[in-house]
Design an enzyme around this catalytic site. Structure first.
Site, short mmCIF file in Angstrom:
data_model
loop_
_atom_site.label_atom_id
_atom_site.label_comp_id
_atom_site.label_asym_id
_atom_site.label_seq_id
_atom_site.Cartn_x
_atom_site.Cartn_y
_atom_site.Cartn_z
N ARG A 1 1.01 -1.14 0.03
CA ARG A 1 0.12 0.06 -0.04
C ARG A 1 0.89 1.33 -0.25
O ARG A 1 0.63 2.32 -0.45
CB ARG A 1 -0.69 0.14 1.17
CG ARG A 1 -1.82 -1.08 1.40
CD ARG A 1 -2.51 -1.36 2.66
NE ARG A 1 -1.70 -1.18 3.81
CZ ARG A 1 -1.78 -1.33 4.95
NH1 ARG A 1 -3.05 -1.44 5.41
NH2 ARG A 1 -0.93 -1.32 6.06
N LYS B 1 17.56 -24.81 4.53
CA LYS B 1 18.79 -24.40 5.15
C LYS B 1 19.82 -25.65 5.00
O LYS B 1 19.59 -26.83 4.96
CB LYS B 1 18.92 -24.38 6.89
CG LYS B 1 18.10 -23.04 7.22
CD LYS B 1 18.46 -22.79 8.61
CE LYS B 1 17.74 -21.34 8.99
NZ LYS B 1 18.40 -19.98 9.15
N GLU C 1 18.12 -18.22 20.29
CA GLU C 1 18.70 -17.06 20.00
C GLU C 1 19.15 -16.09 21.08
O GLU C 1 18.82 -15.98 21.92
CB GLU C 1 17.42 -16.31 19.15
CG GLU C 1 17.15 -16.63 17.74
CD GLU C 1 16.02 -16.06 17.22
OE1 GLU C 1 15.70 -16.07 15.74
OE2 GLU C 1 14.95 -15.43 17.70
N HIS D 1 9.37 -25.12 12.58
CA HIS D 1 10.80 -25.36 12.15
C HIS D 1 11.37 -26.75 12.81
O HIS D 1 11.76 -27.60 12.09
CB HIS D 1 11.91 -24.27 12.78
CG HIS D 1 11.16 -22.74 11.85
ND1 HIS D 1 10.75 -22.78 10.73
CD2 HIS D 1 11.49 -21.71 12.46
CE1 HIS D 1 10.36 -21.52 10.46
NE2 HIS D 1 10.96 -20.84 11.78
N LYS E 1 13.98 -27.89 22.44
CA LYS E 1 14.11 -26.71 23.23
C LYS E 1 14.32 -25.24 22.22
O LYS E 1 15.00 -25.64 21.20
CB LYS E 1 15.56 -26.95 24.12
CG LYS E 1 15.71 -26.01 24.87
CD LYS E 1 16.89 -26.67 26.16
CE LYS E 1 18.31 -26.68 25.45
NZ LYS E 1 19.37 -26.64 26.33
N1 NDP Z 1 10.33 -10.56 9.62
C1 NDP Z 1 10.73 -11.67 9.62
O1 NDP Z 1 11.84 -11.82 10.11
C2 NDP Z 1 9.87 -13.00 9.44
C3 NDP Z 1 8.58 -12.59 9.13
N2 NDP Z 1 7.75 -13.84 8.69
C4 NDP Z 1 6.38 -13.62 8.10
O2 NDP Z 1 6.32 -13.02 6.87
C5 NDP Z 1 5.25 -12.08 6.74
C6 NDP Z 1 5.97 -10.63 6.48
O3 NDP Z 1 6.90 -10.23 7.71
P1 NDP Z 1 7.08 -8.83 7.90
O4 NDP Z 1 7.89 -8.18 6.52
O5 NDP Z 1 7.90 -9.06 9.12
O6 NDP Z 1 5.90 -8.15 8.09
P2 NDP Z 1 5.60 -6.68 8.25
O7 NDP Z 1 4.89 -6.39 9.52
O8 NDP Z 1 6.53 -5.71 8.06
O9 NDP Z 1 4.53 -6.47 7.16
C7 NDP Z 1 4.87 -6.40 5.74
C8 NDP Z 1 4.03 -5.35 5.01
O10 NDP Z 1 2.53 -5.75 4.97
C9 NDP Z 1 1.95 -4.44 5.13
N3 NDP Z 1 1.11 -4.53 6.39
C10 NDP Z 1 1.52 -4.57 7.66
N4 NDP Z 1 0.59 -4.84 8.61
C11 NDP Z 1 -0.63 -4.58 7.88
C12 NDP Z 1 -2.08 -4.93 8.43
N5 NDP Z 1 -2.41 -4.93 9.58
N6 NDP Z 1 -2.83 -4.53 7.17
C13 NDP Z 1 -2.30 -4.60 6.00
N7 NDP Z 1 -1.29 -4.38 5.49
C14 NDP Z 1 -0.30 -4.52 6.58
C15 NDP Z 1 3.10 -3.21 5.42
O11 NDP Z 1 2.84 -2.79 3.98
P3 NDP Z 1 2.11 -1.57 3.43
O12 NDP Z 1 1.41 -0.47 4.78
O13 NDP Z 1 2.93 -0.74 2.55
O14 NDP Z 1 1.05 -2.18 2.81
C16 NDP Z 1 4.11 -4.08 5.60
O15 NDP Z 1 5.37 -3.53 5.05
C17 NDP Z 1 4.42 -12.51 7.94
O16 NDP Z 1 3.52 -13.43 7.67
C18 NDP Z 1 5.43 -12.87 8.97
O17 NDP Z 1 4.96 -13.60 9.91
C19 NDP Z 1 8.16 -15.20 8.85
C20 NDP Z 1 9.42 -15.18 9.19
C21 NDP Z 1 10.16 -14.16 9.56
O1 LIG Z 2 10.66 -18.19 11.56
C1 LIG Z 2 11.32 -17.52 12.43
O2 LIG Z 2 12.63 -17.56 12.36
C2 LIG Z 2 13.56 -16.56 12.81
C3 LIG Z 2 14.87 -17.33 12.97
O3 LIG Z 2 15.41 -17.61 11.73
P1 LIG Z 2 16.88 -17.79 11.43
O4 LIG Z 2 17.02 -18.11 9.96
O5 LIG Z 2 17.36 -16.51 11.60
O6 LIG Z 2 17.46 -18.57 12.35
C4 LIG Z 2 12.94 -16.21 14.26
O7 LIG Z 2 13.95 -15.06 14.64
C5 LIG Z 2 11.61 -15.65 14.06
O8 LIG Z 2 11.31 -15.42 15.50
C6 LIG Z 2 10.63 -16.59 13.55
O9 LIG Z 2 9.29 -16.10 13.15
#
Ligand code: NDP
Ligand SMILES: O=C1O[C@H](COP(=O)(O)O)[C@@H](O)[C@H](O)[C@H]1O
Length: 590
Positions: free
Chosen positions: A144, A281, A315, A339, A432
């Site tokens: 967005r 991995k 971690e 995982h 764990k």
């Molecule tokens: N970050 C991480 O390390 C990891 C993330 N994930 C999963 O990956 C996915 C993305 O993660 P991440 O990038 O951290 O997420 P973010 O919270 O950064 O969200 C990604 C984008 O989605 C849009 N967004 C966020 N919240 C909302 C909302 N409530 N309603 C509509 N749009 C929203 C925003 O873009 P905009 O406002 O521009 O539309 C935002 O930049 C999630 O499902 C997360 O659980 C999984 C493993 C690790």
């Molecule tokens: O999915 C997830 O993984 C990360 C850890 O991933 P790594 O590749 O950096 O070991 C974790 O930090 C996060 O909480 C979880 O959502």
């Protein structure tokens, strides 16, 4: 001549070359045959793993080639070994083949977010750098937030890195990559906005056969909206459309099933790629190779020789910045249910019929379905509290402003799981997982039984456990596989020692290990599903954890507090002791 199959290394050559031809560079040859080259031209069963074989007219050397057409022009024969009839083969390389070369458009939905910046764009660049992306590809960011293409490129460029072992032309390659990245701003539930995206994608696809990959890097509450809009307005009309879905896939059996039902309203199961990045991995991938291609391990892989298996994730940082997400899930859902359980299933499965995705996933799901749902008495939960170390104050979990005061969400959990089958009956699989612990590491530890009637038991003193063999697969950091063995200390006396037979990846291989997201993105582009979670696996995984999660929440079980940076709650040691186990990572010679 059959060749082994490898992932797009541009290094090793494969096809046999007729005399006088200099080596060409094209990486995909070493992969299972690139379906993006063939899709739409000839009918090929998508689930089949192509073992690319290359026959030669005159065998004098090896060389990768860039396409069936190029192979033909270079006097290199591949058609027969692909199992194509000569008509089909002609159809692939026939007239106007360049127009038939497909495009792949990769749309990162949620491109403005953390995961996209941290992992997805860098992984796509690494694939591009390694020549692993198809010739015609375009990357679109969708979210967005308002951004121009130039702004997206600036944002992405900040997170791209060059491989440490290959820096040549890196800046040039980065620039080329960025030129193929575009941005489209839109609402997630708007079919109209996705129709506009579709128009832009079409312009870039230039009338070629179009394959489209959508990566849902967004919070799960908007998954269905996006899938609905994208499938209705922006799916490919003549190629494949695939969707990578990020975790969390629900928070219990019911919500996960609802999510699956929602996705399946708009997608077939084989279009859904549920990502668990731990499966990408390197050392998790290597688990099956270690077991199934080494005679010294496979015969030992059962209750007969293995005393316990430990799956450890720790971690050395807290939930910093992700408290809002984390508090709704907790460590059991965040790490264990996906995982660690996936690693367990891979570790414990029976030999699959083949390396085909369905055969492997069939075996994994059998393991999950043979397990007993987790009982509260087999689980310990913890939460980190603030701690000052070396003059630095580290915050507790509930000090995070995005975490509700008094939250009982566990940031640590230990659990004992059991597989009710002939191979693993009675063997504890201990898990764990914790945040804000002493170290960052992920390991699989296999502790073997005592040597029966050990001739040297006197030399070990009273603690025979210290003398058992232990196989450690260190997934990260400093990837390694080592086996603890007993040996004699050199000299005239008879003193025993414990040493490691150690395969340390950094010493053995100079090549940098690719990030998990690279492997998984490449697999999704190629339609390789082996490392993605099938819906029945997901259902089985939730069935194991849902009753426990409900009980923890309903009974408001308080987690044991542990200091930030410590080795976690003492309860984890008592839990292990109940099964006569000691955590291997806490031993002095870990
Ligand atoms: N970050 C991480 O390390 C990891 C993330 N994930 C999963 O990956 C996915 C993305 O993660 P991440 O990038 O951290 O997420 P973010 O919270 O950064 O969200 C990604 C984008 O989605 C849009 N967004 C966020 N919240 C909302 C909302 N409530 N309603 C509509 N749009 C929203 C925003 O873009 P905009 O406002 O521009 O539309 C935002 O930049 C999630 O499902 C997360 O659980 C999984 C493993 C690790
Ligand atoms: O999915 C997830 O993984 C990360 C850890 O991933 P790594 O590749 O950096 O070991 C974790 O930090 C996060 O909480 C979880 O959502």
């Amino acid at each position: 001549m059959a060749l082994s199959v490898a992932k797009c290394p541009s290094s090793s050559a494969a096809a046999r070359l007729a005399p006088g031809h200099s080596p060409l560079r094209w990486s995909t040859l070493l992969r299972p045959f690139p379906r993006h080259v063939l899709a739409g031209s000839v009918a090929i069963p998508s689930s089949k793993n192509w073992n690319l074989g290359v026959a030669c007219k005159q065998e004098v050397g090896t060389v990768p080639v860039s396409s069936p057409k190029e192979a033909a022009s270079k006097n290199v024969e591949i058609g027969g070994s692909l199992g194509l009839s000569s008509e089909e083969y002609r159809d692939v390389i026939g007239p106007n083949s360049s127009e038939r070369e497909p495009t792949v458009s990769i749309t990162v939905v949620g491109a403005s977010g953390d995961l996209a910046k941290k992992k997805i764009f860098p992984a796509l660049f690494a694939l591009y750098y390694e020549d692993c992306l198809p010739k015609h590809f375009t990357i679109f960011g969708y979210a967005r937030s308002k951004m121009t293409d130039a702004e997206l490129r600036t944002m992405v460029s900040k997170t791209l890195t060059c491989r440490i072992d290959k820096r040549e032309n890196c800046n040039e390659k980065m620039e080329q990559f960025l030129q193929r990245c575009f941005y489209h701003s839109g609402q997630y539930e708007s079919e109209e906005n996705f129709a506009d995206l579709d128009k832009e994608l079409k312009e870039h696809e230039g009338g070629r056969l179009s394959n489209r990959l959508f990566y849902l890097s967004i919070p799960p509450n908007i998954f269905i909206d996006v899938v609905k809009s994208a499938s209705k307005s922006a799916s490919s009309k003549n190629g494949w459309t695939r969707v990578i879905v990020e975790k969390p896939f629900g928070r219990d059996s019911e919500s996960s099933a609802a999510l699956t039902r929602g996705l399946k309203q708009y997608l077939d199961e084989d279009q859904i790629f549920r990502i668990d990045h731990y499966l990408g991995k390197e050392l998790v991938e290597n688990l099956s190779i270690l077991r199934f291609s080494n005679l010294v391990f496979e015969p030992l892989w059962s209750r007969q020789y293995i005393r316990n298996v430990q799956l450890i994730f720790s971690e050395d940082f807290g939930t910093e910045g992700r408290g809002g997400y984390f508090d709704n899930y907790g460590i059991i859902r965040d790490i264990m249910q996906n995982h660690l359980l996936q690693i367990l299933a891979l570790f414990a499965m029976e030999t699959p019929v083949s390396l085909d995705a369905e055969d492997i996933r069939n075996e994994k799901v059998k393991v999950l379905r043979s397990m007993k749902p987790l009982q509260l008495e087999n689980v310990v939960i913890g939460q980190y509290k603030s701690h000052t170390k070396g003059g630095v104050a580290y915050p507790g979990y509930t000090d995070d402003k995005t975490v509700p005061k008094g939250s009982l969400t566990p940031t640590f959990a230990a659990a004992a799981l059991f597989i009710d089958n002939a191979r693993w009956d009675g063997v504890p699989f201990l898990m764990k997982a914790g945040k804000a612990l002493e170290t960052r590491r992920t390991e699989i530890r296999v502790q073997f039984r005592h040597v029966p009637g050990n001739l040297y038991k006197r030399s070990f003193g009273t603690d025979l456990d210290r003398a058992t063999n232990e196989l450690v697969i260190r997934v990260q950091p400093n990837e390694a596989i080592y086996l603890k063995i007993n040996n004699k200390i050199p000299g005239l006396g008879m003193r025993l020692d414990r040493s490691n037979l150690n395969l340390l990846y950094a010493s053995r291989y100079s090549k940098e290990i690719p990030d998990a997201y690279e492997r998984l993105l490449l697999d999704a582009i190629e339609g390789e599903r082996r490392l993605f979670i099938r819906s029945d696996e997901l259902d089985a995984a939730w069935e194991l954890f849902t009753p426990l999660l409900k009980e923890l929440e309903e009974k408001k079980i308080a987690p044991e507090l542990y200091p930030y940076g410590s080795c976690g709650p003492a309860g984890a040691h008592y839990l292990a002791a109940n099964y006569n186990v000691r955590w291997g990572d806490t031993a002095s010679d870990a």
